[in-house]
Write a protein that holds these residues in place. Structure first.
Motif, PDB file in Angstrom:
ATOM      1  N   THR A  16       0.837  -1.204   0.000  1.00  0.00           N
ATOM      2  CA  THR A  16       0.000   0.000   0.000  1.00  0.00           C
ATOM      3  C   THR A  16       0.869   1.250   0.000  1.00  0.00           C
ATOM      4  OG1 THR A  16      -1.769  -1.193   1.096  1.00  0.00           O
ATOM      5  CG2 THR A  16      -1.814   1.206   1.287  1.00  0.00           C
ATOM      6  N   ASP A  39      -7.687  -4.891  -1.664  1.00  0.00           N
ATOM      7  CA  ASP A  39      -7.548  -5.533  -0.356  1.00  0.00           C
ATOM      8  C   ASP A  39      -8.781  -5.273   0.510  1.00  0.00           C
ATOM      9  OD1 ASP A  39      -6.724  -6.514   2.072  1.00  0.00           O
ATOM     10  OD2 ASP A  39      -4.760  -5.569   1.997  1.00  0.00           O
ATOM     11  N   SER A  43      -6.955  -0.362   2.851  1.00  0.00           N
ATOM     12  CA  SER A  43      -5.950   0.595   3.335  1.00  0.00           C
ATOM     13  C   SER A  43      -5.766   1.774   2.377  1.00  0.00           C
ATOM     14  CB  SER A  43      -4.604  -0.107   3.526  1.00  0.00           C
ATOM     15  OG  SER A  43      -4.751  -1.185   4.410  1.00  0.00           O
ATOM     16  N   ASP A  80      -3.306  -1.827  -5.920  1.00  0.00           N
ATOM     17  CA  ASP A  80      -2.775  -2.228  -4.609  1.00  0.00           C
ATOM     18  C   ASP A  80      -3.333  -3.622  -4.322  1.00  0.00           C
ATOM     19  OD1 ASP A  80      -1.855  -2.415  -2.016  1.00  0.00           O
ATOM     20  OD2 ASP A  80      -3.269  -0.932  -1.195  1.00  0.00           O
TER      21      ASP A  80
HETATM   22 MG   LIG Z   1      -1.798  -3.134   1.869  1.00  0.00          MG
END
Ligand SMILES: [Mg+2]
Ligand SMILES: Nc1ncnc2c1ncn2[C@@H]1O[C@H](COP(=O)(O)OP(=O)(O)OP(=O)(O)O)[C@@H](O)[C@H]1O
Length: 208
Positions: A16, A39, A43, A80
């Motif tokens: 991230t 994810d 995040s 990500d």
């Molecule tokens: Mg991450």
């Protein structure tokens, strides 16, 4: 549309952090940037929710496990990827000329996990398909035994080490405010910015 995937199944290696920093870099170059958060921890989305409206804009899109569907009107799309992603749907997601960046910590467990991931990459045929793959060593303390172990490991791979980032509170502080190094005055983070330069100069990233 250039696509950059930040991936390593090992948790906490800096996916991230690298994804967000790169998004900040391109956004500050006046590129239209889309950051896809794959994810379930969200995040990247959390980070973006704290981003001041005065900063260069970054669109965040969330994805569950389906192969997503980035909006092709953005000039750069950064993915990500989640921990434990082991190349599922890789042929649908990643195309020739796309970029995969693998953040990697200098620890025995991270190196072993990375080796398994790299073996999967070799088997997947990504390199033969013309996907650009590079490693970013993260949170490195150069004068340690494990950095030497990391260097010895990387010397055996066909995948290049593009740059080495130190452990720095600048990342933690910037991320807490929805910022990146590239949103801050250069003088405030010149050592860290200099460590990004080899990645930004790497031809797949520079030409993305
Ligand atoms: Mg991450
Ligand atoms: N170079 C760095 N210096 C200092 N702290 C860092 C650095 N890189 C990452 N961190 C910190 O390490 C932690 C893990 O980083 P990050 O969330 O980017 O990893 P991740 O690979 O995305 O994790 P996950 O697998 O859970 O998604 C975070 O608290 C982050 O702020």
């Amino acid at each position: 549309m250039g696509q950059i995937f930040i991936a390593n199944p090992k948790g906490g290696c800096g996916k991230t952090t690298v994804a967000v920093q790169l998004a900040g870099f391109y956004a500050n170059m006046a590129r239209s940037v889309q950051l896809v958060d794959h994810d379930a921890q969200r995040s990247s989305l959390d980070w973006a929710s704290g981003r001041p409206a005065t900063c260069a804009p970054i669109k965040v899109l969330v994805s569950a496990n389906e192969p997503v569907l980035a909006d092709a009107t953005y000039s750069v799309t950064i993915h990500d990827m989640p921990a434990a992603w082991t190349l599922d749907n890789v042929d649908t997601l990643i195309h020739p000329q796309d970029i995969v960046i693998i953040p990697l910590l200098a620890s025995p467990t991270d190196i072993k996990a990375c080796l398994r991931f790299v073996m999967g990459i070799y088997r997947s045929g990504l390199l033969e398909r013309g996907v650009n793959i590079g490693i970013v060593a993260n949170r490195v303390r150069k004068n340690t035994r494990y950095f030497k172990v990391l260097e010895a490991f990387l010397a055996k791979l066909d995948i290049p080490l593009i740059t080495v980032l130190r452990d720095s509170q600048n990342y933690v502080r910037a991320m807490d405010r929805g910022l990146t190094l590239f949103d801050l005055p250069a003088a405030r983070c010149s050592t860290d910015r200099a460590q990004w330069q080899p990645l930004l100069d790497w031809s797949p990233i520079a030409n993305c």
